[in-house]
Design a protein around this motif. Structure first.
Motif, short mmCIF file in Angstrom:
data_model
loop_
_atom_site.label_atom_id
_atom_site.label_comp_id
_atom_site.label_asym_id
_atom_site.label_seq_id
_atom_site.Cartn_x
_atom_site.Cartn_y
_atom_site.Cartn_z
N GLY A 244 0.89 -1.34 0.15
CA GLY A 244 0.06 -0.11 0.04
C GLY A 244 0.67 1.30 -0.10
O GLY A 244 0.54 2.36 -0.54
N ASN A 245 1.97 1.22 0.51
CA ASN A 245 2.93 2.34 0.88
C ASN A 245 3.76 2.48 -0.76
O ASN A 245 3.75 3.57 -0.76
CB ASN A 245 3.95 2.39 1.88
CG ASN A 245 3.21 2.31 3.21
OD1 ASN A 245 2.09 2.98 3.34
ND2 ASN A 245 3.65 1.83 4.23
N ILE A 246 4.02 1.76 -1.39
CA ILE A 246 4.77 1.79 -2.46
C ILE A 246 4.08 1.90 -3.86
O ILE A 246 4.33 2.41 -4.77
CB ILE A 246 5.88 0.66 -2.69
CG1 ILE A 246 5.15 -0.68 -3.10
CG2 ILE A 246 6.79 0.52 -1.53
CD1 ILE A 246 6.03 -1.75 -3.63
N LEU A 247 2.83 1.38 -3.84
CA LEU A 247 2.01 1.65 -5.02
C LEU A 247 1.43 3.09 -5.03
O LEU A 247 1.32 3.75 -4.08
CB LEU A 247 0.65 0.68 -4.85
CG LEU A 247 0.62 -0.62 -4.92
CD1 LEU A 247 -0.68 -1.52 -4.77
CD2 LEU A 247 1.29 -1.23 -6.36
N PRO A 248 1.28 3.32 -6.44
CA PRO A 248 0.62 4.90 -6.68
C PRO A 248 -0.56 4.95 -5.83
O PRO A 248 -1.51 4.13 -6.08
CB PRO A 248 0.57 4.90 -8.15
CG PRO A 248 1.35 3.50 -8.82
CD PRO A 248 1.61 2.78 -7.77
#
Length: 485
Positions: A244-248
């Motif tokens: 969730g933190n790395i996805l756009p």
């Protein structure tokens, strides 16, 4: 040096506070106005003044493996989601196991907490308590406020024109205990939170009709998730948080909405949140969609106006012959015992606290407010870690110079809504108890995989560092077995 600590309240937060103080060699004295531990989970037939109140059929929204104290699992044979009486029994067992009861003064009300005149030097507090009509004053080196935030009902009658003309009965959900007296009646429930949905579903078994009014909608989740496993053991994982933190953001939001709509399309049921991508806490209710599908609960928009026996809604529809209204409109933060209200500031029901714990404008960090953070995760492990962190702060692990920097930087508010794992890791890192995944990969790869891809259960924060529990590894590796049992 902090020695004596006043703990206000003996619910799940207060008990964690006592235990953490004892582990650090401090002297806690806990003041509890009722005659037993448990706080919110201690059911009574009538709502009591100054105490949280629950209805008879409250069950947990977090499963037993995720919501336990980090070094005290629930018994193996307990169901995954528990009735309030079982949780209360567990809380009592926790207090007995760690010998906490002798540090609690029951039937004792805290009526005043104020800074000592030399607070800027000593950080000490004067605490006035009342028992059997007699007042007592004592000096403490620190205070842990563990009184919760389900005590003072938020009943915004000014937002509901005409309520004074309404001839039926109306009350806050805090007063609700069981459905029988509403048999055969038409009942309107205002508010689409966990309480509002629970009460609407329960009333629908006896009432002739239930209407559920919502201003902004909400995501509704089932406790039972893929393959029948508890939702939180599948959703609250380190891997998902990392993803969730790395996805756009746009992709992350799309996946979130898709996951929330996987069992039923919220739009078709009149439940769709106005802000689709809002990550505010969803409602957990396994029965609401089927109750709506059966027509015994009817979704309605916000109330525009009350009349003598009917209700006008924002969409222009009118509902006649309404007998009763339950306002499930939440609670307000209030600390009537604080002499200086500016210490724990509440504006628009937002509280300014550093790390969600410390009032940032104090000259000395000797007060902790426990249990105010709201996240998708369970409250017991959260308050457990908050207490462990706060007690380290009291012990002077943070220098005065650092605290001065906090005061300077922290003029603005911190929202109480937070991501569970991110928040827990932040506190855990500060006190040296965050699991070191790289080290685990090299030394214990099986455990490392379970820590990353499995549920982020509370035992993870007892694997290493201060407060390490020898049973943590085994508890993690056997958590699915206990879930199935």
């Amino acid at each position: 040096m902090v020695r004596r600590v006043a703990v206000v309240g003996a619910g799940v937060s207060g008990l964690a506070a006592i235990k953490c103080c004892l582990e650090e060699g401090l002297e806690p004295i806990c003041f509890e106005q009722s005659e037993d531990v448990g706080g919110l989970w201690r059911y009574t037939d009538q709502a009591e003044e100054g105490r949280a109140s629950i209805y008879r059929t409250v069950f947990t929204n977090s499963c037993k493996e995720m919501m336990c104290y980090s070094d005290f699992p629930f018994p193996d044979d307990h169901p995954n989601y528990m009735h309030n009486a079982r949780v209360q029994h567990y809380i009592c067992k926790y207090a007995e196991h760690f010998d906490l009861l002798r540090h609690i003064q029951f039937k004792t009300l805290v009526i005043n907490v104020k800074k000592r005149p030399d607070f800027s030097v000593t950080g000490q507090w004067e605490v006035v308590t009342q028992r059997d009509g007699k007042e007592e004053t004592a000096v403490f080196d620190a205070v842990m406020v563990c009184s919760g935030h389900h005590v003072y009902p938020n009943l915004p009658l000014a937002d509901f024109p005409g309520i004074q003309k309404f001839k039926g009965c109306y009350f806050h959900s805090r007063e609700y205990k069981e459905p029988e007296k509403f048999r055969g009646k038409k009942v309107l429930v205002v508010g689409l939170g966990n309480s509002g949905c629970d009460i609407a579903v329960e009333l629908s078994t006896v009432a002739s009709q239930v209407y559920l009014s919502s201003r902004s909608g909400s995501w509704v989740m089932s406790r039972v998730w893929d393959n029948g496993y508890p939702w939180d053991m599948l959703v609250i994982t380190r891997f998902r948080t990392w993803l969730g933190n790395i996805l756009p953001r746009a992709l992350s939001d799309w996946l979130y909405v898709r996951a929330m709509n996987r069992f039923f399309k919220h739009e078709n049921f009149g439940l769709m949140p106005l802000n689709r991508t809002s990550r505010k806490e969803p409602v957990f209710n396994d029965d609401l969609p089927s109750r709506i599908a059966c027509g015994v609960v009817v979704m309605k928009p916000n109330v525009k106006e009350f009349r003598e026996t009917s209700v006008l809604f924002q969409d222009g529809t009118v509902q006649d012959d309404v007998d009763a209204v339950v306002f499930a409109t939440g609670y307000s933060y209030s600390y009537p015992f604080m002499e200086d209200n500016s210490i724990i500031k509440s504006r628009d029901n937002q509280v300014t606290l550093y790390k969600g714990i410390l009032p940032p404008q104090l000259e000395k960090p000797t007060m902790a407010v426990i249990g105010l953070v709201q996240s998708l995760g369970p409250i017991i492990p959260t308050v457990d870690l908050q207490c462990r962190w706060a007690v380290k702060v009291f012990q002077g692990r943070w220098m005065d110079m650092f605290w001065a920097k906090v005061l300077f930087l922290y003029g603005s508010s911190t929202t109480l809504q937070t991501d569970y794992i991110t928040y827990m890791d932040e506190l855990a890192s500060a006190i040296g108890v965050k699991p070191n995944v790289l080290k685990l990969l090299l030394t214990d790869p099986w455990l490392a995989l379970e820590v990353v891809f499995g549920p982020c259960s509370p035992y993870q924060f007892r694997l290493m560092g201060p407060g390490k529990w020898n049973g943590a590894r085994k508890a993690i590796l056997t958590q699915w077995d206990r879930t199935l049992q």
